[in-house]
Scaffold this active site. Structure first.
Site, PDB file in Angstrom:
ATOM      1  N   ASN A 238       5.719   5.202   3.900  1.00 39.90           N
ATOM      2  CA  ASN A 238       6.114   3.855   4.299  1.00 39.90           C
ATOM      3  C   ASN A 238       7.335   3.426   3.472  1.00 39.90           C
ATOM      4  O   ASN A 238       7.764   4.142   2.570  1.00 39.90           O
ATOM      5  CB  ASN A 238       4.934   2.897   4.113  1.00 39.90           C
ATOM      6  CG  ASN A 238       4.606   2.653   2.657  1.00 39.90           C
ATOM      7  OD1 ASN A 238       4.728   3.539   1.816  1.00 39.90           O
ATOM      8  ND2 ASN A 238       4.175   1.451   2.338  1.00 39.90           N
ATOM      9  N   CYS A 240       8.094   1.502   0.986  1.00 36.95           N
ATOM     10  CA  CYS A 240       8.068   1.433  -0.479  1.00 36.95           C
ATOM     11  C   CYS A 240       7.547   2.702  -1.128  1.00 36.95           C
ATOM     12  O   CYS A 240       7.511   2.796  -2.366  1.00 36.95           O
ATOM     13  CB  CYS A 240       7.240   0.234  -0.920  1.00 36.95           C
ATOM     14  SG  CYS A 240       7.992  -1.339  -0.475  1.00 36.95           S
ATOM     15  N   GLU A 242       4.519   4.097  -1.248  1.00 42.72           N
ATOM     16  CA  GLU A 242       3.186   4.227  -1.839  1.00 42.72           C
ATOM     17  C   GLU A 242       2.154   4.841  -0.906  1.00 42.72           C
ATOM     18  O   GLU A 242       1.059   5.217  -1.347  1.00 42.72           O
ATOM     19  CB  GLU A 242       2.680   2.857  -2.350  1.00 42.72           C
ATOM     20  CG  GLU A 242       2.220   1.871  -1.279  1.00 42.72           C
ATOM     21  CD  GLU A 242       3.335   1.006  -0.750  1.00 42.72           C
ATOM     22  OE1 GLU A 242       3.068  -0.143  -0.374  1.00 42.72           O
ATOM     23  OE2 GLU A 242       4.477   1.488  -0.696  1.00 42.72           O
TER      24      GLU A 242
END
Length: 283
Positions: A238, A240, A242
């Site tokens: 995704n 970011c 994570e």
């Protein structure tokens, strides 16, 4: 003397549907939309109204609406084809635009796109390369906001062995370029084993770029797949970074305010934190 902003102004401004006049109205709608019974709805409402935890933006903005998408971010595939339907460069651009309109973000691995200068058999011309398409995606997404709430968020990943990797790791050297993408290099165990030798130069360039402006990040793709998060191989995350995901998978994110779970003596209230965690996970 400056006027104080009402406590619930941000929630109402960003998320209120027509007819909703207070923060409580927003939480009541959201709690009802994502619950299966009144007991759950009451628990969800209390958790949000007490500001102990919240689901991600789409789950708030789209609750009880025609869109009804509560997922935050999707990974979408990109094949080495300009127009060949879903998964093609233009097909994925269309899918990503819809995700952004619904309030989500998108992650991509651009490694299947042929390198810059390769001959395209159908036209006989040279391919522009994946970085060119990345720049094109970025320009397009500037006009597509996430449900009108925020700029589109994206992740671009490229495998370290791709011929255009040097162009990729320097594509955000100029501050402000491709500003709606994070970029990361997918690093293999074989590459890491050679950073004191044949891969030293490229490793130095990656580290230097990351030191100078914070990008690229790195994605240890072999480590992710050795942990067998899925039977199939994962190649992207995704926006970011994570949550590693398969193509067309989505993550549903949430946040807990730890300061709301502290006792009067300054200790973490673990039973209450556990309760909130269970409630948010269920939601």
């Amino acid at each position: 003397m400056m006027n104080e902003v009402p406590r619930d102004a941000v929630i109402r401004t960003r998320f209120a549907h027509p007819g909703e006049l207070s923060e409580a109205d927003v939480w009541a709608r959201v709690a009802k939309a994502w619950s299966t019974n009144s007991e759950e709805a009451n628990a969800f409402f209390s958790m949000m109204s007490e500001r102990k935890a919240f689901p991600n933006t789409p789950a708030i903005a789209n609750a009880n609406s025609r869109v009804s998408c509560g997922s935050a971010c999707f990974v979408l595939p990109i094949k080495d084809s300009l127009y060949d339907g879903q998964g093609s460069i233009t097909g994925t651009l269309a899918d990503a635009s819809r995700v952004h309109q619904y309030g989500g973000g998108t992650g991509f691995n651009f490694s299947e796109i042929r390198p810059k200068g390769a001959i395209v058999s159908s036209t006989g011309r040279q391919a522009p390369g994946p970085v060119s398409f990345l720049q094109g995606y970025s320009s397009w997404f500037k006009g597509v906001s996430q449900a009108g709430l925020r700029p589109a968020a994206n992740m671009a990943i490229m495998n370290v062995e791709h011929p255009d990797i040097e162009d990729f790791i320097s594509c955000k050297e100029q501050e402000g370029d491709i500003s709606n993408f994070n970029i990361s290099v997918a690093l293999t165990d074989d590459f890491m084993a050679g950073i004191d030798g044949v891969n030293a130069g490229l490793w130095h360039d990656i580290v230097q770029r990351a030191w100078s402006n914070g990008e690229p990040g790195v994605f240890f793709v072999d480590t992710v797949n050795e942990r067998r998060l899925h039977p199939e191989e994962i190649h992207a995350t995704n926006p970011c970074g994570e949550v590693p995901l398969l193509p067309y998978e989505a993550c549903v994110l949430g946040s807990i305010d730890l300061s709301k779970h502290v006792t009067s003596s300054g200790k973490i209230d673990y039973p209450e934190l556990a309760k909130t965690t269970r409630t948010l996970t269920r939601m």
